[in-house]
Design a protein around this motif. Structure first.
Motif, PDB file in Angstrom:
ATOM      1  N   SER A  19       0.831  -1.212   0.000  1.00 23.13           N
ATOM      2  CA  SER A  19       0.000   0.000   0.000  1.00 23.13           C
ATOM      3  C   SER A  19       0.861   1.257   0.000  1.00 23.13           C
ATOM      4  O   SER A  19       0.514   2.261  -0.633  1.00 23.13           O
ATOM      5  N   GLU A  20       2.000   1.196   0.686  1.00 29.48           N
ATOM      6  CA  GLU A  20       2.915   2.339   0.704  1.00 29.48           C
ATOM      7  C   GLU A  20       3.454   2.621  -0.700  1.00 29.48           C
ATOM      8  O   GLU A  20       3.546   3.775  -1.125  1.00 29.48           O
ATOM      9  N   ILE A  70       1.942   1.792  -3.524  1.00 29.68           N
ATOM     10  CA  ILE A  70       0.811   2.244  -4.332  1.00 29.68           C
ATOM     11  C   ILE A  70       0.529   3.722  -4.102  1.00 29.68           C
ATOM     12  O   ILE A  70       0.223   4.462  -5.037  1.00 29.68           O
ATOM     13  N   GLU A  71       0.652   4.174  -2.881  1.00 28.49           N
ATOM     14  CA  GLU A  71       0.350   5.560  -2.542  1.00 28.49           C
ATOM     15  C   GLU A  71       1.487   6.528  -2.867  1.00 28.49           C
ATOM     16  O   GLU A  71       1.291   7.742  -2.840  1.00 28.49           O
ATOM     17  N   SER A  72       2.668   5.998  -3.181  1.00 26.37           N
ATOM     18  CA  SER A  72       3.810   6.868  -3.463  1.00 26.37           C
ATOM     19  C   SER A  72       3.686   7.467  -4.862  1.00 26.37           C
ATOM     20  O   SER A  72       2.969   6.974  -5.720  1.00 26.37           O
ATOM     21  N   LYS A  73       4.411   8.513  -5.092  1.00 26.65           N
ATOM     22  CA  LYS A  73       4.385   9.229  -6.370  1.00 26.65           C
ATOM     23  C   LYS A  73       5.615   8.860  -7.207  1.00 26.65           C
ATOM     24  O   LYS A  73       6.660   8.521  -6.675  1.00 26.65           O
ATOM     25  N   TYR A  86       0.067  -3.748  -6.711  1.00 32.14           N
ATOM     26  CA  TYR A  86      -1.345  -4.122  -6.607  1.00 32.14           C
ATOM     27  C   TYR A  86      -1.498  -5.644  -6.553  1.00 32.14           C
ATOM     28  O   TYR A  86      -2.289  -6.180  -5.775  1.00 32.14           O
ATOM     29  N   ARG A  94      -0.384  -6.809  -3.194  1.00 29.50           N
ATOM     30  CA  ARG A  94      -1.378  -6.430  -2.187  1.00 29.50           C
ATOM     31  C   ARG A  94      -2.569  -7.400  -2.249  1.00 29.50           C
ATOM     32  O   ARG A  94      -3.110  -7.805  -1.230  1.00 29.50           O
TER      33      ARG A  94
END
Length: 94
Positions: A24-25, A27-30, A41, A44
């Motif tokens: 998740s970290e 996935i949320e990073s830019k 994904y 996860r």
């Protein structure tokens, strides 16, 4: 931030919660590549599946399939759908 390989190792040690958080970290990073995002994904989804959360696993696999239709998430999604659709008449007629 953990790498894809480190998340795979967590899953192989049945550390689903840590793998879920690490994926998740990512996935949320830019600024990450499309392949890395698809792998995150997928992993996860594997972490959710390991925890027994089938609905969230399917959702994660679908996200991965949107990014990489030919990746491993497509097969994982198909297998999980087959398991959910399994029907054996003797199980329902004792």
């Amino acid at each position: 931030m953990k790498t894809i390989q480190e998340i795979k190792e967590m899953l192989s040690r049945s550390e689903g919660e840590q793998a879920l958080n690490a994926a998740s970290e990512i996935i949320e990073s830019k600024g990450i590549g499309r392949d890395t995002l698809a792998n995150a994904y997928y992993l996860r989804g594997n972490a959710y599946r390991q925890q027994g959360n089938v609905r969230m696993a399917l959702n994660s696999y679908l996200e991965a399939m949107e990014l990489d239709p030919d990746g491993p998430a497509a097969e994982a999604y198909r297998h999980l759908q087959e398991l959910l659709a399994y029907y054996h008449k003797d199980y329902y007629n004792p």
